[in-house]
Design a protein around this motif. Structure first.
Motif, PDB file in Angstrom:
ATOM      1  N   THR A 194       0.411   5.534  -5.944  1.00  0.00           N
ATOM      2  CA  THR A 194       0.311   6.786  -5.288  1.00  0.00           C
ATOM      3  C   THR A 194       0.675   7.949  -6.688  1.00  0.00           C
ATOM      4  O   THR A 194       1.801   7.712  -6.988  1.00  0.00           O
ATOM      5  CB  THR A 194       1.023   7.034  -4.207  1.00  0.00           C
ATOM      6  OG1 THR A 194       0.636   8.448  -3.472  1.00  0.00           O
ATOM      7  CG2 THR A 194       2.576   7.121  -4.144  1.00  0.00           C
ATOM      8  N   LEU A 216       7.595   9.371  -0.318  1.00  0.00           N
ATOM      9  CA  LEU A 216       6.688   8.354  -0.544  1.00  0.00           C
ATOM     10  C   LEU A 216       6.757   7.032   0.383  1.00  0.00           C
ATOM     11  O   LEU A 216       7.944   7.010   0.910  1.00  0.00           O
ATOM     12  CB  LEU A 216       6.512   7.516  -1.888  1.00  0.00           C
ATOM     13  CG  LEU A 216       6.336   8.499  -3.028  1.00  0.00           C
ATOM     14  CD1 LEU A 216       6.540   7.995  -4.474  1.00  0.00           C
ATOM     15  CD2 LEU A 216       5.453   9.601  -3.122  1.00  0.00           C
ATOM     16  N   VAL A 270       0.813  -1.250  -0.168  1.00  0.00           N
ATOM     17  CA  VAL A 270       0.002   0.111   0.027  1.00  0.00           C
ATOM     18  C   VAL A 270       0.966   1.300   0.065  1.00  0.00           C
ATOM     19  O   VAL A 270       1.643   1.619   0.943  1.00  0.00           O
ATOM     20  CB  VAL A 270      -0.903  -0.141   1.307  1.00  0.00           C
ATOM     21  CG1 VAL A 270      -1.862   1.467   1.122  1.00  0.00           C
ATOM     22  CG2 VAL A 270      -1.959  -1.215   1.090  1.00  0.00           C
ATOM     23  N   GLU A 271       0.685   1.998  -1.136  1.00  0.00           N
ATOM     24  CA  GLU A 271       1.434   2.922  -1.341  1.00  0.00           C
ATOM     25  C   GLU A 271       0.833   4.257  -0.811  1.00  0.00           C
ATOM     26  O   GLU A 271      -0.193   4.522  -1.168  1.00  0.00           O
ATOM     27  CB  GLU A 271       2.265   3.420  -2.723  1.00  0.00           C
ATOM     28  CG  GLU A 271       3.001   2.144  -3.188  1.00  0.00           C
ATOM     29  CD  GLU A 271       1.946   0.944  -3.890  1.00  0.00           C
ATOM     30  OE1 GLU A 271       2.517   0.179  -4.514  1.00  0.00           O
ATOM     31  OE2 GLU A 271       0.668   0.980  -3.850  1.00  0.00           O
ATOM     32  N   SER A 272       1.628   5.443  -0.251  1.00  0.00           N
ATOM     33  CA  SER A 272       1.099   6.657   0.222  1.00  0.00           C
ATOM     34  C   SER A 272       2.076   7.859   0.126  1.00  0.00           C
ATOM     35  O   SER A 272       3.295   7.544  -0.036  1.00  0.00           O
ATOM     36  CB  SER A 272       0.343   6.532   1.501  1.00  0.00           C
ATOM     37  OG  SER A 272       1.269   6.349   2.573  1.00  0.00           O
ATOM     38  N   GLY A 273       1.586   8.924   0.230  1.00  0.00           N
ATOM     39  CA  GLY A 273       2.654  10.073   0.309  1.00  0.00           C
ATOM     40  C   GLY A 273       2.611  10.905  -1.099  1.00  0.00           C
ATOM     41  O   GLY A 273       3.260  11.885  -1.083  1.00  0.00           O
ATOM     42  N   CYS A 301       5.617   2.921   1.789  1.00  0.00           N
ATOM     43  CA  CYS A 301       5.065   1.755   1.174  1.00  0.00           C
ATOM     44  C   CYS A 301       4.846   0.878   2.322  1.00  0.00           C
ATOM     45  O   CYS A 301       5.800   0.262   2.800  1.00  0.00           O
ATOM     46  CB  CYS A 301       5.881   0.899  -0.035  1.00  0.00           C
ATOM     47  SG  CYS A 301       5.632  -0.540  -0.257  1.00  0.00           S
TER      48      CYS A 301
END
Length: 116
Positions: free
Chosen positions: A110, A20, A5-8, A22
């Motif tokens: 993301t 980012l 799950v990637e974010s940022g 993960c």
């Protein structure tokens, strides 16, 4: 089941920075080589940064060398990508995965957009 799950991601001006993250599940990132990949519109997905299981080896695509830094927190099972001096050409959806990647483990990614 292996899941990332990637974010940022977000919208940033040229020259700006993003970090980012993960989050990995079903896999221990301290054991496997991990990579950050990106896919720009109309282009193939490409590997931009790699980190070995031990963390002692990192490699970068020429296009991001000197600007991006990959790292990981083994205790939290997280992989990071620090991106500095961002350029419009860095605009893409960014993904993490094993390196080489598992085809059944791609997450949603993301979005990173570099624009003034």
């Amino acid at each position: 089941q292996v899941q990332f799950v990637e974010s940022g991601g977000g919208l940033v001006q040229p020259g700006g920075s993003l970090r980012l993250s993960c989050a990995a599940s079903g896999i221990i990132v301290s054991i496997f080589g991990m990579g950050w990949y990106r896919q720009a519109p109309g282009k193939q997905r490409e590997l931009v940064a790699y980190i070995s299981g031990s963390g002692s080896t990192t490699n970068y695509a020429d296009s991001v060398k000197g600007r991006f830094t990959i790292s990981k927190d083994n205790a939290k099972n997280l992989v990071y990508l620090e991106m500095n001096s961002l350029k419009p050409a860095d605009t893409a959806v960014y993904y993490c995965n094993r390196a080489p990647p598992r085809d059944d483990s791609w997450g949603q990614g993301t979005q990173v957009t570099v624009s003034s």
